[in-house]
Design a protein around this motif. Structure first.
Motif, PDB file in Angstrom:
ATOM      1  N   ILE A  31       0.680  -1.225  -0.097  1.00 54.45           N
ATOM      2  CA  ILE A  31      -0.038  -0.010   0.012  1.00 54.45           C
ATOM      3  C   ILE A  31       0.923   1.221   0.029  1.00 54.45           C
ATOM      4  N   SER A  32       0.753   2.013  -0.992  1.00 54.86           N
ATOM      5  CA  SER A  32       1.837   3.227  -1.156  1.00 54.86           C
ATOM      6  C   SER A  32       1.004   4.338  -0.539  1.00 54.86           C
ATOM      7  N   ALA A  33      -0.452   4.389  -0.725  1.00 58.91           N
ATOM      8  CA  ALA A  33      -0.877   5.727  -0.077  1.00 58.91           C
ATOM      9  C   ALA A  33      -2.632   5.338   0.095  1.00 58.91           C
ATOM     10  N   MET A  34      -3.116   6.012   1.135  1.00 57.54           N
ATOM     11  CA  MET A  34      -4.333   5.929   1.464  1.00 57.54           C
ATOM     12  C   MET A  34      -4.828   7.357   1.531  1.00 57.54           C
ATOM     13  N   GLY A  35      -6.252   7.477   1.343  1.00 55.90           N
ATOM     14  CA  GLY A  35      -6.831   8.886   1.280  1.00 55.90           C
ATOM     15  C   GLY A  35      -8.158   8.813   1.074  1.00 55.90           C
ATOM     16  N   TRP A  36      -8.727   9.945   1.496  1.00 55.40           N
ATOM     17  CA  TRP A  36     -10.247  10.331   1.209  1.00 55.40           C
ATOM     18  C   TRP A  36     -10.626  11.243   0.188  1.00 55.40           C
ATOM     19  N   PHE A  37     -11.656  10.668  -0.303  1.00 54.18           N
ATOM     20  CA  PHE A  37     -12.391  11.444  -1.461  1.00 54.18           C
ATOM     21  C   PHE A  37     -13.764  11.646  -0.952  1.00 54.18           C
ATOM     22  N   ARG A  38     -14.503  12.959  -1.456  1.00 51.50           N
ATOM     23  CA  ARG A  38     -16.073  12.906  -1.155  1.00 51.50           C
ATOM     24  C   ARG A  38     -16.680  13.619  -2.376  1.00 51.50           C
ATOM     25  N   GLN A  39     -18.152  13.332  -2.254  1.00 48.90           N
ATOM     26  CA  GLN A  39     -18.895  13.650  -3.311  1.00 48.90           C
ATOM     27  C   GLN A  39     -20.067  14.160  -2.719  1.00 48.90           C
ATOM     28  N   GLY A  40     -20.342  15.531  -2.694  1.00 46.99           N
ATOM     29  CA  GLY A  40     -21.395  16.232  -2.161  1.00 46.99           C
ATOM     30  C   GLY A  40     -22.688  16.276  -3.086  1.00 46.99           C
ATOM     31  N   GLN A  44     -19.143  16.615  -8.390  1.00 47.70           N
ATOM     32  CA  GLN A  44     -18.174  15.330  -8.918  1.00 47.70           C
ATOM     33  C   GLN A  44     -17.565  15.264  -7.395  1.00 47.70           C
ATOM     34  N   ARG A  45     -16.922  13.827  -7.719  1.00 51.83           N
ATOM     35  CA  ARG A  45     -15.970  13.495  -6.449  1.00 51.83           C
ATOM     36  C   ARG A  45     -14.688  14.210  -6.686  1.00 51.83           C
ATOM     37  N   GLU A  46     -14.303  14.664  -5.266  1.00 52.05           N
ATOM     38  CA  GLU A  46     -13.036  15.607  -5.440  1.00 52.05           C
ATOM     39  C   GLU A  46     -12.228  14.916  -4.080  1.00 52.05           C
ATOM     40  N   LEU A  47     -10.820  15.012  -4.384  1.00 52.80           N
ATOM     41  CA  LEU A  47      -9.992  14.602  -3.205  1.00 52.80           C
ATOM     42  C   LEU A  47     -10.105  15.585  -2.143  1.00 52.80           C
ATOM     43  N   ALA A  49      -7.832  14.535   1.134  1.00 52.90           N
ATOM     44  CA  ALA A  49      -6.609  14.436   1.613  1.00 52.90           C
ATOM     45  C   ALA A  49      -6.110  12.991   1.303  1.00 52.90           C
ATOM     46  N   THR A  50      -4.913  13.054   1.339  1.00 52.97           N
ATOM     47  CA  THR A  50      -3.878  11.647   0.971  1.00 52.97           C
ATOM     48  C   THR A  50      -2.887  11.610   1.953  1.00 52.97           C
ATOM     49  N   ILE A  51      -2.314  10.350   2.193  1.00 52.94           N
ATOM     50  CA  ILE A  51      -1.313  10.362   3.051  1.00 52.94           C
ATOM     51  C   ILE A  51      -0.477   9.105   2.486  1.00 52.94           C
ATOM     52  N   THR A  52       0.581   9.165   2.253  1.00 52.73           N
ATOM     53  CA  THR A  52       1.708   8.194   1.710  1.00 52.73           C
ATOM     54  C   THR A  52       1.957   7.137   2.950  1.00 52.73           C
ATOM     55  N   SER A  53       2.634   6.148   2.500  1.00 51.75           N
ATOM     56  CA  SER A  53       3.436   5.061   3.474  1.00 51.75           C
ATOM     57  C   SER A  53       4.380   5.999   4.373  1.00 51.75           C
ATOM     58  N   GLY A  54       5.121   6.666   3.879  1.00 55.22           N
ATOM     59  CA  GLY A  54       6.225   7.776   4.220  1.00 55.22           C
ATOM     60  C   GLY A  54       5.571   8.789   5.248  1.00 55.22           C
ATOM     61  N   SER A  55       4.254   9.134   5.010  1.00 53.45           N
ATOM     62  CA  SER A  55       3.429  10.032   5.905  1.00 53.45           C
ATOM     63  C   SER A  55       3.664  11.376   5.179  1.00 53.45           C
ATOM     64  N   THR A  56       3.706  11.402   3.939  1.00 55.80           N
ATOM     65  CA  THR A  56       3.434  12.751   3.143  1.00 55.80           C
ATOM     66  C   THR A  56       1.934  12.950   2.994  1.00 55.80           C
ATOM     67  N   THR A  57       1.703  14.231   3.109  1.00 55.09           N
ATOM     68  CA  THR A  57       0.275  14.322   3.107  1.00 55.09           C
ATOM     69  C   THR A  57       0.076  15.503   2.225  1.00 55.09           C
ATOM     70  N   ASN A  58      -1.394  15.315   1.381  1.00 56.00           N
ATOM     71  CA  ASN A  58      -1.660  16.216   0.813  1.00 56.00           C
ATOM     72  C   ASN A  58      -3.281  16.737   1.008  1.00 56.00           C
ATOM     73  N   TYR A  59      -3.529  17.866   1.082  1.00 56.18           N
ATOM     74  CA  TYR A  59      -4.872  18.374   1.278  1.00 56.18           C
ATOM     75  C   TYR A  59      -5.515  19.212   0.150  1.00 56.18           C
ATOM     76  N   ALA A  60      -6.775  19.194  -0.048  1.00 57.05           N
ATOM     77  CA  ALA A  60      -7.451  20.133  -0.917  1.00 57.05           C
ATOM     78  C   ALA A  60      -7.499  21.240  -0.228  1.00 57.05           C
TER      79      ALA A  60
END
Length: 121
Positions: A31-40, A44-47, A49-60
């Motif tokens: 598993i290289s990354a896990m994250g959350w998407f949402r659809q209101g 449309q579905r949008e990202l 937040a995500t987090i890699t196995s090395g704990s690098t994060t990315n946020y909308a």
């Protein structure tokens, strides 16, 4: 069989907090990354937040400073702490697991069923 199971959604008032959890099981690849998407509603579905196995994060941009993603690699579990919730955060939140076969370099995406988050007074 791969299972991706979310929990923690619900109804909360504006300004409130919720914590979502997502546990993955049966994934045989790395598993290289896990994250959350949402659809209101009507969106449309949008990202989110995500987090890699090395704990690098990315946020909308819309959630930066309010949401925090974290991960327990040993448990293949990802969390989303959501604070200062707004009505615009109302959506179905879906967990994503991104895995990779190291030998073939094929990549796979697994999705949960989603959990409803409703922000309303």
């Amino acid at each position: 069989q791969v299972q991706v199971v979310e929990s923690g959604g619900g109804l909360v008032q504006p300004g409130g907090s919720l914590r979502l959890s997502c546990a993955a099981s049966g994934v045989i690849f790395s598993i290289s990354a896990m994250g959350w998407f949402r659809q209101g509603p009507g969106k449309q579905r949008e990202l989110v937040a995500t987090i890699t196995s090395g704990s690098t994060t990315n946020y909308a941009d819309s959630v930066k400073g309010r949401f925090t993603i974290s991960r327990d690699n040993a448990k293949n579990t990802v969390y989303l702490q959501m604070n200062s919730l707004k009505p615009g955060d109302t959506a179905i939140y879906v967990c994503n697991v991104h895995a990779k076969d190291i030998q073939t370099e094929f990549e796979f995406d697994y999705w949960g069923q989603g959990t409803q988050v409703t922000v309303s007074s």
